[in-house]
Design a protein around this motif. Structure first.
Motif, PDB file in Angstrom:
ATOM      1  N   TYR A 118       4.032   9.012  -3.060  1.00  0.00           N
ATOM      2  CA  TYR A 118       3.077   8.454  -2.128  1.00  0.00           C
ATOM      3  C   TYR A 118       1.756   8.276  -2.850  1.00  0.00           C
ATOM      4  CZ  TYR A 118       1.085  13.144  -1.710  1.00  0.00           C
ATOM      5  OH  TYR A 118       0.505  14.356  -1.996  1.00  0.00           O
ATOM      6  N   TYR A 148      -2.538   7.322  -1.819  1.00  0.00           N
ATOM      7  CA  TYR A 148      -3.582   6.940  -0.866  1.00  0.00           C
ATOM      8  C   TYR A 148      -4.883   6.752  -1.634  1.00  0.00           C
ATOM      9  CZ  TYR A 148      -7.106   7.077   2.781  1.00  0.00           C
ATOM     10  OH  TYR A 148      -8.171   6.770   3.587  1.00  0.00           O
ATOM     11  N   GLU A 157       0.827  -1.212   0.000  1.00  0.00           N
ATOM     12  CA  GLU A 157       0.000   0.000   0.000  1.00  0.00           C
ATOM     13  C   GLU A 157       0.860   1.260   0.000  1.00  0.00           C
ATOM     14  OE1 GLU A 157      -3.116   2.300   2.997  1.00  0.00           O
ATOM     15  OE2 GLU A 157      -2.780   0.153   3.232  1.00  0.00           O
TER      16      GLU A 157
END
Length: 275
Positions: free
Chosen positions: A100, A102, A23
């Protein structure tokens, strides 16, 4: 110690599962499993992200420690603890990455779309689609993103029924640095009803107002023009921007004379600047 063994060791030191590492890095759990079993190797952008996460250099990750007599053990004895940086040569150049990602998607759906879809990150363009959508590119009833498209859209560049952005396109209302819509408000406003520094439309109010019917502003150009500088078939000159010295009834009568069928709320919106 090879790359596969190092990845597994550093992951466990971080207290991370394969799912969590996947993740964070932005890959599938199966990809992490293949890296740690030696079946495949991370691509360069993923290698940079791993280097940043574990705070070690890329050459330290890929170099086989069994051939490096100067390398320190990954699990030093108590009282002789060494950080990953200390186990690498002092001349090593560390590469820092700010990648990153999300993503969250609600299980509840409406019309086949998740009620909430959040999908954003750096290093790649992520698209969010949902009733409420937040992403680099977002599409939804309520949409927030760099590029936003939806019923109510907020972003750097947005389009929708109601749109707020630096560059805004709204079917009903647009607000932004550059705004275009039925009702447009902005530094540059284009619309049937336009209000802004430079306003262009059918009815315009602004520093420079240009309209096909009625314009009110410092510079006004329209069939009915009211301003410091006014050009049109009917003009009312205003000295020193003192619009309050003009009687609202005078303006209202002129509008009714030229546009007798004009919707009353529009007339009142135009004359509200006057005494």
């Amino acid at each position: 110690m090879n790359l596969a063994e190092k990845l597994q060791s550093y992951r466990k030191q971080k207290g991370m599962s394969q799912e969590k590492l996947a993740e964070v890095i932005g890959v599938s759990r199966q990809a992490v499993s293949k890296w740690e079993s030696g079946q495949s190797y991370p691509e360069m952008d993923k290698m940079i992200a791993l280097s940043d996460l574990f705070q070690v250099s890329i050459d330290h990750l890929v170099k086989d420690l069994s051939a490096d007599r100067g390398a320190l053990a990954l699990d030093p004895a108590p009282g002789n603890q060494a950080t990953p940086e200390e186990s690498s040569p002092s001349s090593t150049i560390y590469v820092r990455s700010y990648l990153y990602h999300y993503e969250y998607k609600s299980k509840a759906t409406l019309f086949g779309l998740p009620l909430v879809h959040i999908n954003y990150g750096r290093g790649k363009v992520y698209v969010a689609k949902g009733i409420i959508a937040v992403g680099n590119i977002s599409i939804g009833l309520l949409s927030l993103g760099i590029f936003a498209l939806g019923g109510i859209s907020i972003g750097v560049l947005s389009a929708g029924l109601i749109s707020l952005a630096a560059f805004s396109l709204g079917l009903l209302l647009a607000v932004g640095g550059v705004a275009a819509g039925t009702f447009a408000m902005g530094g540059v406003a284009l619309g049937i009803f336009a209000f802004g520094g430079l306003a262009m439309g059918m009815f315009s109010v602004g520093g420079a107002a240009i309209a096909s019917r009625i314009a009110i502003g410092g510079y006004a150009n329209a069939h009915i023009a009211i301003g410091n500088v006014a050009r049109g078939a009917y003009t009312i000159l205003v000295e020193d921007s003192q619009f309050s010295v003009i009687y609202a009834d005078q303006v209202r009568a002129l509008i009714h004379q030229e546009y007798p069928g004009l919707w009353r709320p529009i007339v009142e919106w135009l004359v509200c600047l006057f005494a």
